[in-house]
Write a protein that holds these residues in place. Sequence first.
Motif, PDB file in Angstrom:
ATOM      1  N   LEU A 195       0.802  -1.222   0.000  1.00 47.25           N
ATOM      2  CA  LEU A 195       0.000   0.000   0.000  1.00 47.25           C
ATOM      3  C   LEU A 195       0.838   1.278   0.000  1.00 47.25           C
ATOM      4  O   LEU A 195       0.389   2.314  -0.495  1.00 47.25           O
ATOM      5  N   THR A 196       2.033   1.220   0.568  1.00 48.11           N
ATOM      6  CA  THR A 196       2.834   2.446   0.702  1.00 48.11           C
ATOM      7  C   THR A 196       3.141   3.103  -0.638  1.00 48.11           C
ATOM      8  O   THR A 196       2.895   4.310  -0.812  1.00 48.11           O
ATOM      9  N   PRO A 197       3.654   2.401  -1.653  1.00 50.50           N
ATOM     10  CA  PRO A 197       3.907   3.070  -2.936  1.00 50.50           C
ATOM     11  C   PRO A 197       2.626   3.495  -3.645  1.00 50.50           C
ATOM     12  O   PRO A 197       2.624   4.509  -4.357  1.00 50.50           O
ATOM     13  N   VAL A 198       1.533   2.749  -3.443  1.00 49.21           N
ATOM     14  CA  VAL A 198       0.265   3.154  -4.065  1.00 49.21           C
ATOM     15  C   VAL A 198      -0.219   4.460  -3.463  1.00 49.21           C
ATOM     16  O   VAL A 198      -0.627   5.389  -4.169  1.00 49.21           O
ATOM     17  N   ALA A 199      -0.168   4.562  -2.121  1.00 46.50           N
ATOM     18  CA  ALA A 199      -0.620   5.778  -1.451  1.00 46.50           C
ATOM     19  C   ALA A 199       0.233   6.981  -1.847  1.00 46.50           C
ATOM     20  O   ALA A 199      -0.271   8.108  -1.947  1.00 46.50           O
ATOM     21  N   ALA A 200       1.532   6.754  -2.072  1.00 43.83           N
ATOM     22  CA  ALA A 200       2.413   7.862  -2.472  1.00 43.83           C
ATOM     23  C   ALA A 200       1.980   8.470  -3.796  1.00 43.83           C
ATOM     24  O   ALA A 200       2.124   9.686  -4.018  1.00 43.83           O
ATOM     25  N   GLU A 201       1.449   7.635  -4.689  1.00 44.12           N
ATOM     26  CA  GLU A 201       0.987   8.137  -5.987  1.00 44.12           C
ATOM     27  C   GLU A 201      -0.337   8.890  -5.876  1.00 44.12           C
ATOM     28  O   GLU A 201      -0.774   9.513  -6.848  1.00 44.12           O
ATOM     29  N   LEU A 202      -1.001   8.832  -4.711  1.00 44.05           N
ATOM     30  CA  LEU A 202      -2.336   9.420  -4.559  1.00 44.05           C
ATOM     31  C   LEU A 202      -2.332  10.728  -3.786  1.00 44.05           C
ATOM     32  O   LEU A 202      -3.394  11.222  -3.405  1.00 44.05           O
ATOM     33  N   ALA A 203      -1.164  11.302  -3.540  1.00 44.53           N
ATOM     34  CA  ALA A 203      -1.112  12.570  -2.807  1.00 44.53           C
ATOM     35  C   ALA A 203      -1.849  13.674  -3.563  1.00 44.53           C
ATOM     36  O   ALA A 203      -2.598  14.462  -2.978  1.00 44.53           O
ATOM     37  N   GLY A 204      -1.640  13.741  -4.882  1.00 38.58           N
ATOM     38  CA  GLY A 204      -2.339  14.748  -5.683  1.00 38.58           C
ATOM     39  C   GLY A 204      -3.836  14.519  -5.706  1.00 38.58           C
ATOM     40  O   GLY A 204      -4.624  15.468  -5.673  1.00 38.58           O
ATOM     41  N   PHE A 205      -4.238  13.255  -5.772  1.00 45.06           N
ATOM     42  CA  PHE A 205      -5.669  12.934  -5.724  1.00 45.06           C
ATOM     43  C   PHE A 205      -6.285  13.415  -4.416  1.00 45.06           C
ATOM     44  O   PHE A 205      -7.357  14.021  -4.411  1.00 45.06           O
ATOM     45  N   GLU A 206      -5.627  13.156  -3.297  1.00 44.65           N
ATOM     46  CA  GLU A 206      -6.159  13.562  -1.999  1.00 44.65           C
ATOM     47  C   GLU A 206      -6.352  15.073  -1.919  1.00 44.65           C
ATOM     48  O   GLU A 206      -7.372  15.556  -1.424  1.00 44.65           O
TER      49      GLU A 206
END
Length: 461
Positions: A195-206
């Motif tokens: 999950l850690t690398p996936v969440a890193a890609e979602l910072a802009g989405f958040e």
Amino acid sequence: MVTAQAVELGRAREEIAQLRGEVAELKRRLGTNSGNSSMPPSSDRFSKPAPKSLRGKTGRRRGKQPGAPGASLSMVDDPDRIVDHVPSSCGGCGAMLRRRDKVGVASRRQVIDLPEVRPSVTEHRLHRRRCSGCRQVTTAIGPREATAPVCYGPNVTALATYLLTYQHIPVSRTAQLLGDLMGLPVSTGWVAGVLTPVAAELAGFEQQVADALRAAPVAHFDETGIRVEAKTWWLHTACTQTLTAYFAHKLRGTEALDEFGILPRFRGVAVHDGWKPYQYYGPTHARCNAHHLRELVAAGEEHPEHTWPSIAIKTLENLNTAAHNARDAGLTAIPPAIADPLLSRFIRTVNVGLFLHPPEKGHQSKTRRLLVRLRDYQHDVLRFAHDLTIPFTNNQAERDLRMIKAQMKISGGWRTRHGAHTWLRVRAYISTLRKNHIHILTGLRDAITGNPWLPTNTKIA
């Protein structure tokens, strides 16, 4: 002259009155359950109440409503494989049948099934070329997903992410499922870190979801307790019909809401359950009437001799039905001939309840406190009847929190703050994908490869 006996009698009367109040409060607490309070069904103690819906009759038939999307099996025009079944002998006389005896196809039957699942290995060969001019050797750049000599691809990562955060399957069982069904011998360590690398890609989405929520005309807010680092934390949510945001914090109040950063800059209508810190912020408010209905049920059970609770319940249900009918008819408001009598009846009913439950010295009863809230926040309680864009309840936020509680029952919580924030960011992404009818595994694969879906053109609701 006041005698000692009179003084003692007065004390006894005061003590009796106090004990009666305590007994009444204990009886009320003993009778509190998920049907007449905000308690979840899992907390019902000695006996579970019989299921009883607080929904009023809408006149609609049970089951699927006209116009609602459905799902059914239907034939496709271009099947992947066609298998012809030809009779070899006559069903009448038993004679052999020849090709020239064919009459046509009697019927078609299509079987929809899954192909055999097996891993597919793609080898990326990074070639080198030497420049004929400067003699510099240049090596080709590999695709983003090829991060090591041997690694799992974005589809495997997307599936593991989906199983962990949306289907709530524990780490060890996720690894076992991928091995048993997909033929992928993944380790629990790989699953735990997926999950850690996936969440890193979602910072802009958040960030983009937070901005969209701040600009929404109507948004829902709620909070619930979770366990992080073996301590009680609070999970806050802000959401609409198309957006979801989560935020975990050690505190429940305004400090957490300020750090979440959505409500302080929100200027639409905030729908919530009436928790006091929400009132500190500037937007217009609408209170969840599902809570009011349950509390009115409790008031009716505590005071069966009074009719005002059932009248208030029926009036709120009638107003909700009128709002649904007006929306279905394409109206922008409930017709005054329908709304005005119901609104007046509700206000009168609350006043009758206040008359029957006058202020008491010291502690006020829960029924009295409910009536005071219905009176003092009358506009927030009835906003749904004046503005058809406002829902009757805060169910949207409660639905977005409900499955997090299921995760709590399975895992018991998160060991680290990083683990909680990572899990919740991915969960918010999947929730938003589903609300916008985006294929979840496709959306996750796009995020893993650096192109997450963003709600740029989302219709905010």
